[in-house]
Design an enzyme around this catalytic site. Structure first.
Site, PDB file in Angstrom:
ATOM      1  N   ASP A 163       0.840  -1.194   0.000  1.00 32.14           N
ATOM      2  CA  ASP A 163       0.000   0.000   0.000  1.00 32.14           C
ATOM      3  C   ASP A 163       0.880   1.251   0.000  1.00 32.14           C
ATOM      4  O   ASP A 163       2.057   1.197   0.364  1.00 32.14           O
ATOM      5  CB  ASP A 163      -0.889   0.035   1.247  1.00 32.14           C
ATOM      6  CG  ASP A 163      -1.905  -1.094   1.279  1.00 32.14           C
ATOM      7  OD1 ASP A 163      -2.090  -1.765   0.237  1.00 32.14           O
ATOM      8  OD2 ASP A 163      -2.518  -1.300   2.344  1.00 32.14           O
TER       9      ASP A 163
ATOM     10  N   ASP B 179       0.931   4.775   1.927  1.00 27.48           N
ATOM     11  CA  ASP B 179       0.351   5.487   3.067  1.00 27.48           C
ATOM     12  C   ASP B 179       0.710   6.969   2.991  1.00 27.48           C
ATOM     13  O   ASP B 179       1.886   7.329   2.847  1.00 27.48           O
ATOM     14  CB  ASP B 179       0.869   4.900   4.382  1.00 27.48           C
ATOM     15  CG  ASP B 179       0.455   3.453   4.561  1.00 27.48           C
ATOM     16  OD1 ASP B 179      -0.753   3.174   4.423  1.00 27.48           O
ATOM     17  OD2 ASP B 179       1.326   2.604   4.825  1.00 27.48           O
TER      18      ASP B 179
END
Length: 212
Positions: free
Chosen positions: A139, A141
Site C-alpha cells: 500500500d 500510506d
C-alpha cells in the site's frame, strides 16, 4: 509556529535511539535495527514528560515493536512533508509509481487550500532511509494535514482519484483532534473513527472534537 508543531508528531521519523532504551522483552531484530542506525517512527500515544512514543520497524508487518525514546536523544527528524518528491513513474514498485502520479494533484490541492501533505508508512521509511521495504503489492500510506474542515464531497472526489492509482492508497486526514481515514470521511457514515493520542473513538465531526 505553534509550540506543539515543534514537538515530534505521529509518523515523524527520528534518528538517535540506542539499543539500551529497549525494554527487556524487545525482540532481537529490534536491537539489530537500532544498532544499524535506522530511525524509529513516532506513534500516536499519550505523551510522557521528556519521552516520545515510538515504534521500531523491522521486515514485514509482523515486525513492529513499541518503545519510548528520550526527547534529548533525537539527532535527526524527518517529517512526512519532506518526502513528497520521491515517486518515480517508471521502473519501480507500484506505490512509488502511484506517488509520482498523485503528487501534482496533492500539491495543487495544498497550494489552493493552504494545506500540507506527506508520505508515511513503508513508502516514507524507504524514501527516508534507502532501505527497501516496499513490494509491488504494498500500500501507499499518506497524510493530509487539514486544520479546517474538508467538505465530504471534496473528500469523495479525492478518494475517487486515489482509486484510479496502481495500488491501494491509505490517506489519513490529520485534524487538530487526531486522524481520520479519508475513506471513512468520504463515506455517508454519520460517525467516523478518530484516532487520537488518548485512543480511538467514533465522532460526528473530527474537527470539532477536542483531543484529550
Amino acid at each position: 509556529m505553534h509550540e506543539t508543531r515543534l514537538l515530534p508528531q505521529p509518523h515523524d521519523l527520528l534518528w538517535g535511539m540506542s539499543t539500551d532504551r529497549l525494554d527487556a522483552a524487545a525482540p532481537t531484530w529490534a536491537a539489530e535495527v537500532l544498532a544499524a542506525g535506522r530511525p524509529v517512527v513516532v506513534r500516536r500515544a499519550p505523551a510522557r514528560d521528556g519521552w516520545i512514543a515510538v515504534g521500531v520497524r523491522g521486515h514485514g508487518r509482523e515486525q513492529r515493536h513499541a518503545a519510548w525514546m528520550p526527547r534529548a536523544a533525537i539527532r535527526r527528524r524527518v517529517q512526512p512533508e519532506q518526502l513528497t518528491g520521491g515517486g518515480e513513474r517508471e521502473g519501480v514498485c507500484a506505490p512509488l509509481r502511484a506517488l509520482a502520479l498523485l503528487q501534482p494533484q496533492l500539491d495543487a490541492l495544498c497550494r489552493q487550500r493552504g494545506l500540507a501533505w506527506g508520505v508515511t508508512g513503508g513508502a516514507g521509511y524507504q524514501l527516508a532511509t534507502g532501505v527497501t521495504v516496499l513490494g509491488e503489492h504494498s500500500d501507499l500510506d499518506l497524510l493530509l494535514r487539514v486544520p479546517r474542515p474538508l467538505e465530504r464531497r471534496q473528500a469523495l472526489a479525492l478518494l475517487e482519484r486515489l482509486e484510479q492509482l496502481p495500488c491501494r492508497v491509505d490517506l489519513q486526514l490529520e485534524t487538530p483532534a487526531g486522524a481520520v481515514a479519508l475513506r471513512d470521511w468520504a463515506s455517508p457514515a454519520a460517525r467516523v473513527l478518530l484516532k487520537a493520542g488518548s485512543g480511538a473513538r467514533l465522532v460526528g465531526d473530527p474537527w470539532r472534537e477536542v483531543a484529550a
